[in-house]
Design an enzyme around this catalytic site. Structure first.
Site, PDB file in Angstrom:
ATOM      1  N   GLN A 137      42.826  16.425  45.614  1.00 35.81           N
ATOM      2  CA  GLN A 137      41.753  15.690  44.938  1.00 35.81           C
ATOM      3  C   GLN A 137      40.939  14.840  45.912  1.00 35.81           C
ATOM      4  OE1 GLN A 137      42.226  15.996  41.220  1.00 35.81           O
ATOM      5  NE2 GLN A 137      40.032  15.661  41.303  1.00 35.81           N
ATOM      6  N   LYS A 195      38.396  17.257  47.481  1.00 35.83           N
ATOM      7  CA  LYS A 195      37.507  17.772  46.438  1.00 35.83           C
ATOM      8  C   LYS A 195      36.506  16.709  46.033  1.00 35.83           C
ATOM      9  CE  LYS A 195      39.706  19.599  43.090  1.00 35.83           C
ATOM     10  NZ  LYS A 195      40.433  19.932  41.849  1.00 35.83           N
ATOM     11  N   LYS A 242      46.137  11.405  41.130  1.00 33.43           N
ATOM     12  CA  LYS A 242      46.567  12.371  40.117  1.00 33.43           C
ATOM     13  C   LYS A 242      47.798  11.804  39.429  1.00 33.43           C
ATOM     14  CE  LYS A 242      45.589  16.514  38.491  1.00 33.43           C
ATOM     15  NZ  LYS A 242      44.308  17.235  38.377  1.00 33.43           N
ATOM     16  N   ASP A 260      44.017  17.289  32.410  1.00 32.03           N
ATOM     17  CA  ASP A 260      44.432  18.416  33.250  1.00 32.03           C
ATOM     18  C   ASP A 260      45.278  19.278  32.311  1.00 32.03           C
ATOM     19  OD1 ASP A 260      44.553  19.304  36.306  1.00 32.03           O
ATOM     20  OD2 ASP A 260      46.557  19.608  35.537  1.00 32.03           O
ATOM     21  N   ASN A 274      41.376  25.063  29.054  1.00 28.92           N
ATOM     22  CA  ASN A 274      40.045  24.478  29.189  1.00 28.92           C
ATOM     23  C   ASN A 274      39.213  25.163  30.268  1.00 28.92           C
ATOM     24  OD1 ASN A 274      38.552  22.105  30.982  1.00 28.92           O
ATOM     25  ND2 ASN A 274      38.033  22.135  28.823  1.00 28.92           N
TER      26      ASN A 274
HETATM   27  P1  NDP Z   1      45.042  23.816  30.070  1.00 31.00           P
HETATM   28  O1  NDP Z   1      46.314  23.166  29.698  1.00 31.00           O
HETATM   29  O2  NDP Z   1      43.863  23.639  29.175  1.00 31.00           O
HETATM   30  O3  NDP Z   1      45.257  25.383  30.255  1.00 31.00           O
HETATM   31  C1  NDP Z   1      46.171  25.904  31.153  1.00 31.00           C
HETATM   32  C2  NDP Z   1      46.253  27.395  30.911  1.00 31.00           C
HETATM   33  O4  NDP Z   1      47.064  27.981  31.913  1.00 31.00           O
HETATM   34  C3  NDP Z   1      46.897  27.745  29.571  1.00 31.00           C
HETATM   35  O5  NDP Z   1      46.330  28.916  29.074  1.00 31.00           O
HETATM   36  C4  NDP Z   1      48.343  27.942  29.958  1.00 31.00           C
HETATM   37  O6  NDP Z   1      49.055  28.791  29.078  1.00 31.00           O
HETATM   38  C5  NDP Z   1      48.183  28.597  31.306  1.00 31.00           C
HETATM   39  N1  NDP Z   1      49.367  28.375  32.136  1.00 31.00           N
HETATM   40  C6  NDP Z   1      49.929  27.186  32.465  1.00 31.00           C
HETATM   41  N2  NDP Z   1      51.020  27.368  33.216  1.00 31.00           N
HETATM   42  C7  NDP Z   1      51.134  28.707  33.360  1.00 31.00           C
HETATM   43  C8  NDP Z   1      52.047  29.533  34.041  1.00 31.00           C
HETATM   44  N3  NDP Z   1      53.084  29.006  34.711  1.00 31.00           N
HETATM   45  N4  NDP Z   1      51.853  30.876  33.963  1.00 31.00           N
HETATM   46  C9  NDP Z   1      50.796  31.396  33.295  1.00 31.00           C
HETATM   47  N5  NDP Z   1      49.904  30.656  32.646  1.00 31.00           N
HETATM   48  C10 NDP Z   1      50.077  29.336  32.677  1.00 31.00           C
HETATM   49  O7  NDP Z   1      44.711  23.316  31.552  1.00 31.00           O
HETATM   50  P2  NDP Z   1      43.322  23.351  32.333  1.00 31.00           P
HETATM   51  O8  NDP Z   1      42.555  24.549  31.920  1.00 31.00           O
HETATM   52  O9  NDP Z   1      42.707  22.022  32.193  1.00 31.00           O
HETATM   53  O10 NDP Z   1      43.808  23.485  33.844  1.00 31.00           O
HETATM   54  C11 NDP Z   1      44.037  24.746  34.468  1.00 31.00           C
HETATM   55  C12 NDP Z   1      44.031  24.575  35.967  1.00 31.00           C
HETATM   56  O11 NDP Z   1      42.766  24.057  36.388  1.00 31.00           O
HETATM   57  C13 NDP Z   1      45.067  23.619  36.561  1.00 31.00           C
HETATM   58  O12 NDP Z   1      45.441  24.081  37.831  1.00 31.00           O
HETATM   59  C14 NDP Z   1      44.282  22.335  36.701  1.00 31.00           C
HETATM   60  O13 NDP Z   1      44.856  21.464  37.661  1.00 31.00           O
HETATM   61  C15 NDP Z   1      42.956  22.884  37.166  1.00 31.00           C
HETATM   62  N6  NDP Z   1      41.811  22.003  36.989  1.00 31.00           N
HETATM   63  C16 NDP Z   1      41.469  21.539  35.753  1.00 31.00           C
HETATM   64  C17 NDP Z   1      40.364  20.736  35.600  1.00 31.00           C
HETATM   65  C18 NDP Z   1      39.875  20.313  34.255  1.00 31.00           C
HETATM   66  O14 NDP Z   1      38.772  19.748  34.194  1.00 31.00           O
HETATM   67  N7  NDP Z   1      40.593  20.578  33.176  1.00 31.00           N
HETATM   68  C19 NDP Z   1      39.584  20.278  36.766  1.00 31.00           C
HETATM   69  C20 NDP Z   1      39.969  20.903  38.021  1.00 31.00           C
HETATM   70  C21 NDP Z   1      41.070  21.698  38.104  1.00 31.00           C
HETATM   71  P3  NDP Z   1      49.602  28.235  27.669  1.00 31.00           P
HETATM   72  O15 NDP Z   1      48.430  28.238  26.747  1.00 31.00           O
HETATM   73  O16 NDP Z   1      50.655  29.215  27.300  1.00 31.00           O
HETATM   74  O17 NDP Z   1      50.136  26.865  27.936  1.00 31.00           O
END
Ligand code: NDP
Length: 448
Positions: free
Chosen positions: A113, A116, A128, A168, A243
């Site tokens: 972070q 970034k 974080k 997150d 997300n």
């Molecule tokens: P969410 O919780 O909204 O979504 C995470 C997604 O990833 C879900 O579909 C989840 O599945 C899936 N997932 C989580 N763990 C695993 C795994 N071990 N194997 C397969 N699928 C998995 O999180 P975000 O979308 O917010 O975040 C996703 C990534 O993006 C993270 O790395 C986060 O740090 C990064 N990020 C997010 C930001 C944000 O603004 N939200 C900003 C910058 C980076 P399930 O639905 O089954 O839980």
């Protein structure tokens, strides 16, 4: 000692002082090992103690989070906040609620972070946090009680000028609402800028929900443009369905591409006609169900609990789920099937071995600290709106986001060109550009 030897020594010390924190070691290795050309030009940053300061968080908080479930049973989770670096502004970075969360994961995310946030050019430091709490299957009332307990401990470390968390994995608008409510109640202050990712109706920014996914697609679009290509008519796979993933799908479709596969932690889905976004949002955002529910509702879509979506042929891959989900064998399969570009919507989803495969094959690769910077950048725009008690329109905010992503992309390329004579080395470009901005501020502010 040569610069290379100095960097190796610092890295060895990071491993020794932070035993067992594999993800933090991995993130530190990637950044440190790409800094050699920067330190050659700026030997002041190779002075003893400088990189060591960069790799040591300013503050690390670990705390107990007790709460009572719907059956009246007391549950105990662990809360974390790593305030890594405040040279450029208040600590800024999300909270992750997932059973896998531990100190090493929070440190890796906080370390990433720093660079970034520096790359966005906005005044935000790096931090974080999170908890090993699993919101899956919990009622709204349980999530609320957990969030209230979490904030009851964390609030004393936060503030719009001090530390500003966001969402997150596992932390979305619902959790941010409960966390904000408890902060307001304890402090008796409506300090809108203390958390970002708030709903638009009470201090949130338009386009924040969409920002990370949209931003990753903008970044990939810029990468493709360097080779005279675009998303138009391209097949795309997006891992995850949270997300970041959902809004990456939305933007790819808006740009004329077709997302043919996505995933969640239960498996992956192939829909050759293109993912139906309304159905995906209904399944994941409204019903909070498994992806198999999508396949049940959509003729032609196939859900698999085994295997990987990276075997699905595509032109562009956007890993948007979690760290180290795209491994060497996945990268080999993507390359074999003709992938042109990979942009990380998630943080560190590709293992170092996978990145090596992309590099050797000449595949454009955008690392997360650049490609997913749109989320935190729009959080900083939310803070700006809160400070001014203002609300910008969706179009205004999205256009700022698009400009920021273009600027980040250009900065990665020019830095990589200047320091490695290879504008396609986005990993080096992102690390060096972010590092230089932080290093200058740290130096000016003295040894603290
Ligand atoms: P969410 O919780 O909204 O979504 C995470 C997604 O990833 C879900 O579909 C989840 O599945 C899936 N997932 C989580 N763990 C695993 C795994 N071990 N194997 C397969 N699928 C998995 O999180 P975000 O979308 O917010 O975040 C996703 C990534 O993006 C993270 O790395 C986060 O740090 C990064 N990020 C997010 C930001 C944000 O603004 N939200 C900003 C910058 C980076 P399930 O639905 O089954 O839980």
């Amino acid at each position: 000692m040569s610069i290379r030897a100095h960097i190796d020594a610092v890295y060895d010390e990071v491993r020794r002082r932070n035993p067992g924190e594999a993800e933090f070691h991995q993130a530190a290795a990637e950044v440190l090992h790409s800094l050699t050309p920067a330190l050659e030009r700026h030997p002041e940053y190779a002075e003893p103690g400088f990189l060591e300061r960069l790799c040591e968080p300013e503050r690390q908080l670990i705390f107990r989070v007790p709460w009572v479930d719907d059956q009246g049973v007391v549950r105990v989770n662990r809360g974390f906040r790593v305030e890594f670096n405040s040279a450029l502004g208040p600590y800024k970075g999300g909270l992750r609620f997932h059973p896998s969360v531990n100190l090493g994961i929070v440190k890796f995310l906080g370390f990433e972070q720093i660079f970034k946030n520096a790359l966005t050019g906005l005044g935000i430091g790096g931090g974080k946090g999170g908890s090993d709490f699993d919101p899956k299957g919990r009622s709204d009332a349980e999530v609320m009680r957990f969030c209230q307990s979490f904030m009851t401990e964390l609030y004393r470390h936060l503030g719009e000028h001090t530390d500003v968390p966001a969402g997150d994995i596992g932390v979305g608008a619902r959790e941010i609402g409960y966390l904000f409510g408890q902060y307001k109640r304890i402090t008796n202050r409506y300090e809108a800028g203390v958390l970002t990712g708030k709903p638009v109706g009470w201090g949130g920014s338009h386009a924040r929900t969409e920002a990370t996914g949209y931003g990753a697609v903008y970044f990939a679009q810029e990468m493709l443009a360097t080779r005279g290509e675009s998303f138009d008519g391209r097949r795309v796979v997006v891992s995850g369905s949270g997300n970041v993933a959902v809004y990456a799908v939305e933007k790819v479709h808006a740009l004329g591409g077709r997302v043919v596969a996505c995933s969640d932690s239960s498996g992956y889905l192939v829909d050759d006609n293109g993912i139906d976004l309304d159905l995906l949002k209904d399944v994941k955002e409204v019903r909070r169900a498994r992806l198999s529910a999508y396949a049940e509702a959509r003729p032609g879509a196939v859900f698999s609990a085994r295997g990987t979506l990276y075997d699905v042929p595509c032109d562009v891959a956007l890993p948007c789920a979690t760290q180290n989900e795209l491994r060497r064998e996945d990268a080999v399969s993507l390359v074999k099937n003709g992938v042109r570009a990979v942009a990380e919507g998630a943080n560190m989803p590709c293992t170092p071995e996978a990145v090596e495969v992309f590099r050797d094959a000449g595949v454009l690769f955008g690392p997360g600290k650049a490609a997913n910077a749109g989320g935190v950048a729009t959080s900083a725009l939310e803070m700006q709106q809160n400070a001014a008690r203002d609300t910008w329109t969706f179009d205004q905010t999205e256009s700022r986001l698009a400009t920021i992503m273009r600027t980040v992309h250009t900065e990665c390329r020019t830095t990589a060109d200047t320091y490695a004579a290879d504008p396609d080395d986005y990993v080096l470009g992102a690390n060096v550009a972010g590092f230089l901005r932080v290093a200058e501020a740290m130096t000016a502010q003295g040894v603290i």
